[in-house]
Design an enzyme around this catalytic site. Structure first.
Site, PDB file in Angstrom:
ATOM      1  N   GLN A  13      -2.141  -3.293  -5.967  1.00  0.00           N
ATOM      2  CA  GLN A  13      -1.767  -4.156  -7.078  1.00  0.00           C
ATOM      3  C   GLN A  13      -0.250  -4.240  -7.258  1.00  0.00           C
ATOM      4  O   GLN A  13       0.487  -3.352  -6.832  1.00  0.00           O
ATOM      5  CB  GLN A  13      -2.382  -3.645  -8.376  1.00  0.00           C
ATOM      6  N   HIS A  14       0.172  -5.305  -7.908  1.00  0.00           N
ATOM      7  CA  HIS A  14       1.512  -5.490  -8.471  1.00  0.00           C
ATOM      8  C   HIS A  14       2.616  -5.825  -7.467  1.00  0.00           C
ATOM      9  O   HIS A  14       3.697  -6.244  -7.892  1.00  0.00           O
ATOM     10  CB  HIS A  14       1.976  -4.250  -9.246  1.00  0.00           C
ATOM     11  N   ASP A  68      -6.718  -3.485  -5.499  1.00  0.00           N
ATOM     12  CA  ASP A  68      -7.385  -2.293  -4.959  1.00  0.00           C
ATOM     13  C   ASP A  68      -8.279  -1.597  -5.977  1.00  0.00           C
ATOM     14  O   ASP A  68      -9.381  -1.151  -5.635  1.00  0.00           O
ATOM     15  CB  ASP A  68      -6.365  -1.317  -4.363  1.00  0.00           C
TER      16      ASP A  68
END
Length: 480
Positions: free
Chosen positions: A72-73, A228
């Site tokens: 993520q991110h 994820d």
């Protein structure tokens, strides 16, 4: 005998790309591969592509569908032709810590952010990285026409039937970790992109949970993919009352929910999941590496550290705040680790080993409590990740986390969840296929509830007393 229909799931994680090929009906893993990523917080996405090619080599014959679960991110900036203009800035890069403070203030504070997108940004969030890159790499920022996440980029690269930036896609789960998509309204907040970056950028279309978004050169369908943590929730088939606590590079505690959350304290991120629901989540930067770093400090291997922690009669008042890479929750990006209570009696390898395990688990216990505070039931904890294999972790976790603990069978749950999404995408069904998750019992608990409460109380007291020092962290000598 009919050959099984095959699907592939990909986990493009911080450390590696992992691929599993499964029977679409049962989830049985038939083939798997892995390839490492560079150990860095800013990475050329070409490294992920190379890892995918290596990890999937020889595995994909007969595969009908593929889905990507990605860390993520991570911020992937693209020009108008779809070319990467700056190394991807990953979730665990804390360069945007100061930018985070600016953004939170500029919108009106934590409450305003929680109301807007269900989460209060910390330096892990993509929106903060947009603000950072604007000042740190202005030439790259000037070239940027679109912003995507790691799973978006890899899915797009796998598609043979789309190109440029117009056909970029993402999903609700991963989009909810950007800081500019709201799971509350199921829509983008382009104004927050402009607040962070100073101008607009093209954003990926948010695909449906079971949508086919393209096809590979071999004709395999591409599912939407997801973040994820959302993929792990799919792989585990979390039920109401279940909380997953994952002890990998980071530590996470998350649960599925039928309704959105908005925590103005910033502890709980109000994410969406990969099925159309929600995934309230708490993430710490420091988990399994706390044990490996402590083992290195003590001159032990991990197995010896584990036995030392398990065999210790206790930490004797020794407390480790394990913020070795800064910390995300609590939001202390500049902090360092801290050891409190060091005496001649506690200056022992076994005591330090025990304090490391307790410190790691106390941070996750705070995370589980934060989920409880959002009204989520915690009837069972599913403990997973590399550090969950530790006997000491298993023996200390139930009392410290305040719930019965089970151990899902070791598996690549992010990749497995992505594969389950791929199977769903080609099934035409309204819900994902049912795949069984085997669980076992952990080591017997070695803590009473009273002992666990004392450990957590002391941990909380040390954190409260030293937080001003931790907030300045690595810069404190220069600020005295």
């Amino acid at each position: 005998m009919t050959e099984p229909r095959l699907v592939a799931g990909v986990d493009c994680s911080t450390q590696a790309t992992k691929v599993v090929v499964c029977d679409a009906a049962t989830g049985e893993v038939l083939r798997e591969g892995r390839a490492p990523h560079p150990d860095a917080t800013q990475v050329d996405p070409a490294e992920w592509w190379a890892a995918w090619q290596s990890a999937s080599d020889g595995l994909l014959d007969g595969v009908s569908a593929i889905s990507v679960g990605g860390q993520q991110h991570g911020m992937v900036l693209l020009d108008s032709a779809g070319e990467v203009v700056h190394p991807a800035v990953l979730w665990n890069d804390t360069s945007s810590a100061d930018a985070t403070l600016e953004l939170v203030s500029e919108l009106g504070g934590p409450e305003a952010w929680a109301a807007a997108v269900g989460s209060v940004p910390v330096s892990s969030f993509t929106v903060t990285k947009l603000r950072w890159v604007r000042g740190a790499a202005p030439e790259a920022a000037a070239r940027a026409a679109a912003v995507a996440l790691p799973h978006d980029w890899l899915t797009h690269r796998l598609a043979a039937d789309r190109g440029g930036i117009e056909d970029l896609t993402t999903d609700r789960g991963d989009a909810s970790g950007t800081g500019w998509w709201s799971p509350i309204t199921n829509s983008y907040r382009p104004d927050l992109v402009e607040l962070a970056f100073g101008r607009s950028l093209s954003l990926p279309r948010v695909a449906g949970p079971a949508e086919v978004v393209g096809h590979t050169a071999s004709g395999a369908a591409l599912a939407a993919g997801t973040g994820d943590n959302m993929a792990a929730a799919l792989g585990l088939e979390l039920q109401p009352g279940d909380v997953a606590v994952s002890l990998g590079t980071s530590g996470t505690a998350f649960a599925t929910s039928a309704s959105s959350t908005a925590d103005p304290s910033g502890f709980v991120a109000g994410f969406a999941d990969a099925t159309g629901g929600y995934l309230p989540l708490v993430c710490t930067l420091n988990a399994a590496r706390v044990m490996s770093a402590t083992a290195a400090l003590l001159g032990m291997d991990l197995a010896t550290l584990d036995e030392a922690a398990l065999g210790s009669s206790g930490s004797g008042g020794l407390v480790m705040l394990p913020y070795l890479d800064g910390e995300r929750t609590p939001d202390l990006p500049h902090s360092t680790g801290l050891v409190y209570g060091l005496t001649r009696a506690t200056a022992q390898p076994s005591t330090m080993a025990r304090a490391a395990v307790e410190g790691m688990l106390c941070g996750l216990a705070d995370a589980v409590d934060a989920l409880r505070a959002q009204g989520l039931p915690v009837e069972r904890v599913l403990l997973l990740g590399g550090a969950a294999r530790s006997r000491a972790v298993q023996a200390l976790a139930p009392a410290l986390l305040g719930a019965p603990v089970v151990l899902p069978e070791p598996a690549e749950y992010v990749a497995l969840g992505a594969a389950r999404q791929a199977a769903w995408a080609i099934s035409g069904a309204e819900t994902p296929p049912t795949w069984e998750t085997a669980v076992s019992k952990p080591e017997p608990s070695i803590l009473s509830d009273t002992e666990a409460a004392q450990i957590r109380t002391l941990y909380a007291s040390v954190l409260a007393g030293t937080r001003p020092l931790l907030a300045t962290g690595k810069d404190w000598p220069a600020k005295r």
